[in-house]
Design an enzyme around this catalytic site. Structure first.
Site, PDB file in Angstrom:
ATOM      1  N   HIS A 143      51.393  23.249   9.033  1.00  0.00           N
ATOM      2  CA  HIS A 143      50.921  21.873   8.892  1.00  0.00           C
ATOM      3  C   HIS A 143      49.983  21.735  10.265  1.00  0.00           C
ATOM      4  CE1 HIS A 143      51.369  17.210   9.060  1.00  0.00           C
ATOM      5  NE2 HIS A 143      50.927  17.822   7.515  1.00  0.00           N
ATOM      6  N   LYS A 145      46.817  21.807  12.839  1.00  0.00           N
ATOM      7  CA  LYS A 145      45.313  21.703  12.668  1.00  0.00           C
ATOM      8  C   LYS A 145      44.759  21.800  14.060  1.00  0.00           C
ATOM      9  CE  LYS A 145      47.199  18.313   9.956  1.00  0.00           C
ATOM     10  NZ  LYS A 145      48.433  17.170  10.138  1.00  0.00           N
ATOM     11  N   ASP A 150      35.980  31.327  20.479  1.00  0.00           N
ATOM     12  CA  ASP A 150      35.917  32.490  21.698  1.00  0.00           C
ATOM     13  C   ASP A 150      36.959  32.764  22.411  1.00  0.00           C
ATOM     14  OD1 ASP A 150      33.453  33.331  20.891  1.00  0.00           O
ATOM     15  OD2 ASP A 150      32.444  31.861  22.125  1.00  0.00           O
TER      16      ASP A 150
END
Length: 210
Positions: A143, A145, A150
């Site tokens: 779940h 996000k 870089d």
């Protein structure tokens, strides 16, 4: 000749010291990156961000938005982009990842196995294009996000990478280059990347339990 060599060495060291001092001054003056993006946002033209060399005459507003700023952060990747996202169905964001992939930026994606084959998912097209994708193999959801750019910038929040999330839902993304925070997210990504290595998958767990 020896004196000349010593003079060149001293001059070189002095130049190096000056360069380091200027670098440290720049780093001290540089403002930390701390930005919060809120959604939903109105639909605007993002072609100037995705294809800056092309002119766009579409009727959509050509204005800055939280979505365009998200794209700018992602497309700023020079070496790597690590993405950990529950569901991914935004064609525009998939296009941004493919642009990076074609630039030889290392793009890696971790997603949830239950949603990666959902209608409109961009995971299949990304895989077909050669982008490295791994997914969980458990009953619980993957779940997260977040994205790491870089290894120096993290983008994290409630936002799934779907058109509905950008245009309809109340969502947020925090963008920061705080070293401690970025390292924590990078570590979590690498941990999951190893955990979801297909070579370690158990495709017949019921047999193992017998």
């Amino acid at each position: 000749m020896l004196l000349w060599g010593r003079w060149k060495l001293a001059a070189g060291l002095a130049g190096l010291a000056l360069s380091l001092e200027l670098f440290y001054r720049y780093m001290r003056r540089r403002k930390p990156l701390r930005e919060v993006l809120f959604f939903p946002v109105p639909v605007t033209c993002i072609e100037p961000v995705l294809s800056p060399m092309k002119q766009c005459s579409c009727p959509l507003p050509h204005t800055d938005s939280a979505f365009s700023r998200l794209l700018v952060q992602l497309l700023g990747a020079q070496r790597s982009l690590e993405l950990c996202v529950f569901t991914f169905s935004s064609p525009s964001l998939a296009r941004a990842l493919l642009i990076l992939h074609r630039r030889d930026v290392r793009v890696r994606v971790i997603t949830d196995n239950d949603y990666m084959a959902a209608p409109g998912s961009q995971i299949g097209p990304l895989r077909s294009a050669g982008v490295a994708v791994r997914h969980d193999q458990s009953s619980g959801y993957m779940h997260h996000k977040f994205a790491v750019v870089d290894g120096t910038v993290v983008l994290t929040g409630s936002l799934n990478w779907t058109v509905q999330a950008f245009q309809s839902n109340k969502e947020n993304i925090l963008i920061t280059d705080d070293t401690v925070i970025v390292k924590a997210y990078q570590k979590e990504f690498e941990r999951l990347w190893e955990e979801y290595d297909p070579a370690t998958y158990n495709f017949f767990p019921e047999k193992e339990n017998k």
